[in-house]
Scaffold this motif. Structure first.
Motif, PDB file in Angstrom:
ATOM      1  N   GLU A 247      32.950  48.619  -5.809  1.00 18.11           N
ATOM      2  CA  GLU A 247      33.399  48.726  -4.420  1.00 18.11           C
ATOM      3  C   GLU A 247      33.614  47.311  -3.919  1.00 18.11           C
ATOM      4  OE1 GLU A 247      33.882  51.324  -2.379  1.00 18.11           O
ATOM      5  OE2 GLU A 247      33.081  52.961  -3.603  1.00 18.11           O
ATOM      6  N   PHE A 248      34.637  47.119  -3.083  1.00 17.59           N
ATOM      7  CA  PHE A 248      34.805  45.766  -2.544  1.00 17.59           C
ATOM      8  C   PHE A 248      35.008  45.794  -1.039  1.00 17.59           C
ATOM      9  CE2 PHE A 248      39.378  45.729  -1.856  1.00 17.59           C
ATOM     10  CZ  PHE A 248      39.820  46.713  -2.722  1.00 17.59           C
ATOM     11  N   MET A 249      34.581  44.706  -0.421  1.00 18.77           N
ATOM     12  CA  MET A 249      34.706  44.555   1.028  1.00 18.77           C
ATOM     13  C   MET A 249      35.912  43.673   1.282  1.00 18.77           C
ATOM     14  SD  MET A 249      32.000  46.089   1.646  1.00 18.77           S
ATOM     15  CE  MET A 249      32.526  46.095   3.334  1.00 18.77           C
ATOM     16  N   ASN A 250      36.745  44.094   2.202  1.00 20.88           N
ATOM     17  CA  ASN A 250      37.875  43.240   2.550  1.00 20.88           C
ATOM     18  C   ASN A 250      37.413  42.239   3.615  1.00 20.88           C
ATOM     19  OD1 ASN A 250      40.326  42.087   2.851  1.00 20.88           O
ATOM     20  ND2 ASN A 250      41.448  44.008   3.140  1.00 20.88           N
ATOM     21  N   VAL A 251      36.650  41.232   3.139  1.00 16.10           N
ATOM     22  CA  VAL A 251      35.999  40.298   4.064  1.00 16.10           C
ATOM     23  C   VAL A 251      37.036  39.525   4.876  1.00 16.10           C
ATOM     24  CG1 VAL A 251      34.411  38.327   4.213  1.00 16.10           C
ATOM     25  CG2 VAL A 251      34.012  40.118   2.525  1.00 16.10           C
ATOM     26  N   LYS A 252      38.173  39.207   4.215  1.00 12.36           N
ATOM     27  CA  LYS A 252      39.210  38.429   4.909  1.00 12.36           C
ATOM     28  C   LYS A 252      39.769  39.200   6.103  1.00 12.36           C
ATOM     29  CE  LYS A 252      40.718  35.159   1.498  1.00 12.36           C
ATOM     30  NZ  LYS A 252      41.276  35.224   0.158  1.00 12.36           N
ATOM     31  N   ALA A 253      39.767  40.549   6.006  1.00 13.71           N
ATOM     32  CA  ALA A 253      40.267  41.362   7.120  1.00 13.71           C
ATOM     33  C   ALA A 253      39.150  41.649   8.124  1.00 13.71           C
ATOM     34  CB  ALA A 253      40.858  42.660   6.587  1.00 13.71           C
ATOM     35  N   GLY A 254      37.988  41.017   7.940  1.00 16.38           N
ATOM     36  CA  GLY A 254      36.902  41.151   8.912  1.00 16.38           C
ATOM     37  C   GLY A 254      35.959  42.308   8.633  1.00 16.38           C
ATOM     38  N   VAL A 255      36.163  43.012   7.495  1.00 18.20           N
ATOM     39  CA  VAL A 255      35.264  44.126   7.174  1.00 18.20           C
ATOM     40  C   VAL A 255      34.054  43.562   6.439  1.00 18.20           C
ATOM     41  CG1 VAL A 255      35.070  46.352   6.000  1.00 18.20           C
ATOM     42  CG2 VAL A 255      37.273  45.620   6.935  1.00 18.20           C
ATOM     43  N   ARG A 256      32.872  43.689   7.014  1.00 13.26           N
ATOM     44  CA  ARG A 256      31.685  43.084   6.399  1.00 13.26           C
ATOM     45  C   ARG A 256      30.766  44.131   5.780  1.00 13.26           C
ATOM     46  NH1 ARG A 256      31.734  38.135   6.201  1.00 13.26           N
ATOM     47  NH2 ARG A 256      33.125  37.029   7.602  1.00 13.26           N
ATOM     48  N   ALA A 257      30.830  45.382   6.258  1.00 15.55           N
ATOM     49  CA  ALA A 257      29.934  46.414   5.714  1.00 15.55           C
ATOM     50  C   ALA A 257      30.510  47.798   5.946  1.00 15.55           C
ATOM     51  CB  ALA A 257      28.566  46.297   6.373  1.00 15.55           C
ATOM     52  N   ARG A 258      30.291  48.677   4.951  1.00 16.68           N
ATOM     53  CA  ARG A 258      30.542  50.115   5.133  1.00 16.68           C
ATOM     54  C   ARG A 258      29.258  50.798   4.693  1.00 16.68           C
ATOM     55  NH1 ARG A 258      34.939  49.108   1.875  1.00 16.68           N
ATOM     56  NH2 ARG A 258      34.030  50.424   0.256  1.00 16.68           N
ATOM     57  N   GLY A 259      28.345  51.025   5.630  1.00 13.83           N
ATOM     58  CA  GLY A 259      27.040  51.595   5.287  1.00 13.83           C
ATOM     59  C   GLY A 259      26.309  50.673   4.334  1.00 13.83           C
ATOM     60  N   ALA A 260      25.927  51.220   3.164  1.00 18.91           N
ATOM     61  CA  ALA A 260      25.158  50.420   2.190  1.00 18.91           C
ATOM     62  C   ALA A 260      26.067  49.509   1.371  1.00 18.91           C
ATOM     63  CB  ALA A 260      24.381  51.350   1.262  1.00 18.91           C
ATOM     64  N   ILE A 261      27.377  49.642   1.581  1.00 18.91           N
ATOM     65  CA  ILE A 261      28.309  48.810   0.809  1.00 18.91           C
ATOM     66  C   ILE A 261      28.530  47.492   1.554  1.00 18.91           C
ATOM     67  CG2 ILE A 261      30.629  48.721  -0.224  1.00 18.91           C
ATOM     68  CD1 ILE A 261      28.906  50.967  -1.351  1.00 18.91           C
ATOM     69  N   HIS A 262      27.858  46.468   1.104  1.00 18.34           N
ATOM     70  CA  HIS A 262      28.024  45.139   1.697  1.00 18.34           C
ATOM     71  C   HIS A 262      27.517  44.100   0.696  1.00 18.34           C
ATOM     72  CE1 HIS A 262      23.706  44.722   2.361  1.00 18.34           C
ATOM     73  NE2 HIS A 262      23.706  45.981   2.783  1.00 18.34           N
ATOM     74  N   ILE A 263      27.800  42.814   0.992  1.00 17.62           N
ATOM     75  CA  ILE A 263      27.290  41.745   0.112  1.00 17.62           C
ATOM     76  C   ILE A 263      26.433  40.772   0.925  1.00 17.62           C
ATOM     77  CG2 ILE A 263      29.025  41.871  -1.727  1.00 17.62           C
ATOM     78  CD1 ILE A 263      30.581  39.643  -0.321  1.00 17.62           C
ATOM     79  N   GLN A 264      25.694  41.345   1.870  1.00 14.50           N
ATOM     80  CA  GLN A 264      24.915  40.480   2.759  1.00 14.50           C
ATOM     81  C   GLN A 264      23.688  39.885   2.083  1.00 14.50           C
ATOM     82  OE1 GLN A 264      24.558  43.193   6.005  1.00 14.50           O
ATOM     83  NE2 GLN A 264      26.643  42.792   6.677  1.00 14.50           N
ATOM     84  N   ASN A 265      23.140  40.577   1.073  1.00 12.17           N
ATOM     85  CA  ASN A 265      21.972  40.004   0.375  1.00 12.17           C
ATOM     86  C   ASN A 265      22.365  38.761  -0.404  1.00 12.17           C
ATOM     87  OD1 ASN A 265      19.791  41.884   0.976  1.00 12.17           O
ATOM     88  ND2 ASN A 265      21.146  43.360  -0.024  1.00 12.17           N
ATOM     89  N   VAL A 266      23.499  38.853  -1.101  1.00 10.38           N
ATOM     90  CA  VAL A 266      23.913  37.698  -1.893  1.00 10.38           C
ATOM     91  C   VAL A 266      24.396  36.571  -0.967  1.00 10.38           C
ATOM     92  CG1 VAL A 266      26.317  38.304  -2.441  1.00 10.38           C
ATOM     93  CG2 VAL A 266      24.979  37.086  -4.092  1.00 10.38           C
ATOM     94  N   ASN A 267      25.049  36.929   0.123  1.00 11.42           N
ATOM     95  CA  ASN A 267      25.485  35.893   1.065  1.00 11.42           C
ATOM     96  C   ASN A 267      24.293  35.224   1.750  1.00 11.42           C
ATOM     97  OD1 ASN A 267      28.562  37.602   1.990  1.00 11.42           O
ATOM     98  ND2 ASN A 267      28.159  36.136   0.377  1.00 11.42           N
ATOM     99  N   GLY A 268      23.246  35.990   2.010  1.00 11.39           N
ATOM    100  CA  GLY A 268      22.010  35.415   2.564  1.00 11.39           C
ATOM    101  C   GLY A 268      21.416  34.410   1.595  1.00 11.39           C
ATOM    102  N   TRP A 269      21.441  34.755   0.288  1.00 12.27           N
ATOM    103  CA  TRP A 269      20.916  33.835  -0.738  1.00 12.27           C
ATOM    104  C   TRP A 269      21.736  32.540  -0.726  1.00 12.27           C
ATOM    105  CZ3 TRP A 269      21.743  30.823  -4.914  1.00 12.27           C
ATOM    106  CH2 TRP A 269      20.665  30.544  -5.755  1.00 12.27           C
ATOM    107  N   HIS A 270      23.058  32.684  -0.682  1.00 13.45           N
ATOM    108  CA  HIS A 270      23.929  31.494  -0.652  1.00 13.45           C
ATOM    109  C   HIS A 270      23.592  30.605   0.542  1.00 13.45           C
ATOM    110  CE1 HIS A 270      27.402  33.435  -3.127  1.00 13.45           C
ATOM    111  NE2 HIS A 270      26.541  32.818  -3.888  1.00 13.45           N
ATOM    112  N   SER A 271      23.392  31.214   1.702  1.00 19.99           N
ATOM    113  CA  SER A 271      23.188  30.354   2.872  1.00 19.99           C
ATOM    114  C   SER A 271      21.816  29.695   2.801  1.00 19.99           C
ATOM    115  CB  SER A 271      23.452  31.102   4.177  1.00 19.99           C
ATOM    116  OG  SER A 271      22.390  31.916   4.483  1.00 19.99           O
ATOM    117  N   ARG A 272      20.800  30.390   2.254  1.00 20.08           N
ATOM    118  CA  ARG A 272      19.500  29.722   2.079  1.00 20.08           C
ATOM    119  C   ARG A 272      19.631  28.567   1.086  1.00 20.08           C
ATOM    120  NH1 ARG A 272      17.978  34.986   2.089  1.00 20.08           N
ATOM    121  NH2 ARG A 272      17.481  35.165  -0.129  1.00 20.08           N
ATOM    122  N   PHE A 273      20.411  28.790   0.021  1.00 19.88           N
ATOM    123  CA  PHE A 273      20.617  27.747  -0.988  1.00 19.88           C
ATOM    124  C   PHE A 273      21.272  26.518  -0.365  1.00 19.88           C
ATOM    125  CE2 PHE A 273      23.426  26.153  -4.590  1.00 19.88           C
ATOM    126  CZ  PHE A 273      22.420  25.456  -5.216  1.00 19.88           C
TER     127      PHE A 273
END
Ligand SMILES: [Zn+2]
Length: 317
Positions: A247-273
């Motif tokens: 499943e993919f998120m069209n992040v460029k079009a501003g879609v960040r989540a569809r229910g459980a479909i998101h990449i916020q955990n990995v993006n959170g890791w990136h920002s902590r890094f």
């Protein structure tokens, strides 16, 4: 000069007017007084029963001591070894300072700061960092499970510390010559499942490709995994070729989540890094994976004491 007795030393210390900064220094110094025998004991205990690192034979006999460690002679190949032979820590000196140094690793101290705290030279501090951290980084999950988020972060390529640059030096540091992600950028791919197991890969320079995703992700994704990414075409190609549900998120079009479909955990890791990395004021490309491995160890909260780190770094755990 006659050396002071402990009573005389305490007598002298009690006459000193301590500033808060002095007191902090004194506390830090006391906290880092290490028992020289402790590190050796941990290593010997963790390596007990280890077969010969040269030939794998379990039969050996003791033959003296060297650098504080018991030496053994193998009855199979007749060669000698100790608890650290064949590990990344073989032949490193000053073992009495290793545990305080590993405490500095847990505290994310810079090379210079750790050198000051532990009382070793900066070059020793640098050498130790790049032995202990890669050793401990091998503590990584073999497989991810169920829902796996994957995304890349890009950093401008850096030749920090190199004597010879392979390109003209950049004026005023970190600005790329061209806009967008290109071959001036190192790609760090991170895959993280919903149990917070995380894997990191330095895939090389430039945008990640389907081939690189295949090499990095295919071995660690179970057949029934659900892979979630942004809309980059490489993920779609990889998932289709590998037969992975995607499943993919069209992040460029501003879609960040569809229910459980998101990449916020990995993006959170990136920002902590990225915010953790600021203290090091730029890291060389060739060490990027060491730093991400270091952050991965800290972020996972699995290796939380100097002794844990020592055993992982010496591959004795
Ligand atoms: Zn042997």
């Amino acid at each position: 000069m006659r050396s002071l007795s402990l009573d005389e030393l305490f007598g002298l210390l009690s006459t000193v007017q301590w500033s808060p900064a002095d007191l902090a220094r004194l506390r830090e110094w006391i906290a880092n007084i290490a028992n020289p025998a402790e590190c050796i004991a941990v290593i010997e205990q963790a390596a007990a029963g280890r077969p010969c690192p040269h030939c794998g034979c379990a039969m050996k006999h003791r033959c003296g001591q060297a650098s504080g460690l018991q030496r053994f002679r193998c009855l199979g190949c007749r060669r000698s070894h100790n608890a650290l032979t064949g590990t990344p820590l073989a032949r490193l000196r000053k073992k009495e300072r290793w545990l305080p140094y590993l405490q500095c690793v847990l505290e994310s101290r810079t090379v210079r700061d750790a050198a000051r705290v532990v009382g070793v030279h900066r070059t020793t501090s640098f050498r130790w960092r790049h032995r202990f951290v890669p050793g401990a980084m091998r503590d990584r999950p073999k497989m991810l499970s169920a829902i796996v988020e994957a995304d890349e972060t890009y950093r401008l390529e850096s030749q920090k510390g190199s004597r010879k640059l392979t390109r003209p030096p950049r004026q005023r540091g970190g600005v790329a010559r061209r806009r967008g992600i290109n071959h001036e950028h190192d790609c760090l791919l991170v895959a993280r499942d919903r149990n917070h197991q995380t894997l990191d890969f330095h895939t090389g320079r430039g945008q990640v490709t389907a081939k690189q995703l295949h090499r990095c992700l295919r071995p660690v994704l179970p057949a029934d995994a659900l892979l979630i990414s942004d809309g980059a075409i490489a993920y779609r190609h990889f998932a289709a070729q590998a037969g992975i549900t995607h499943e993919f998120m069209n992040v460029k079009a501003g879609v960040r989540a569809r229910g459980a479909i998101h990449i916020q955990n990995v993006n959170g890791w990136h920002s902590r890094f990225k915010s953790w990395l600021v203290r090091f004021r730029g890291v060389a490309s060739r060490y990027l994976i060491n730093y991400s491995g270091w952050q991965r160890i800290l972020d996972a909260h699995r290796l939380t004491t100097p002794i844990h780190l020592l055993c992982a770094a010496a591959q004795l755990s």
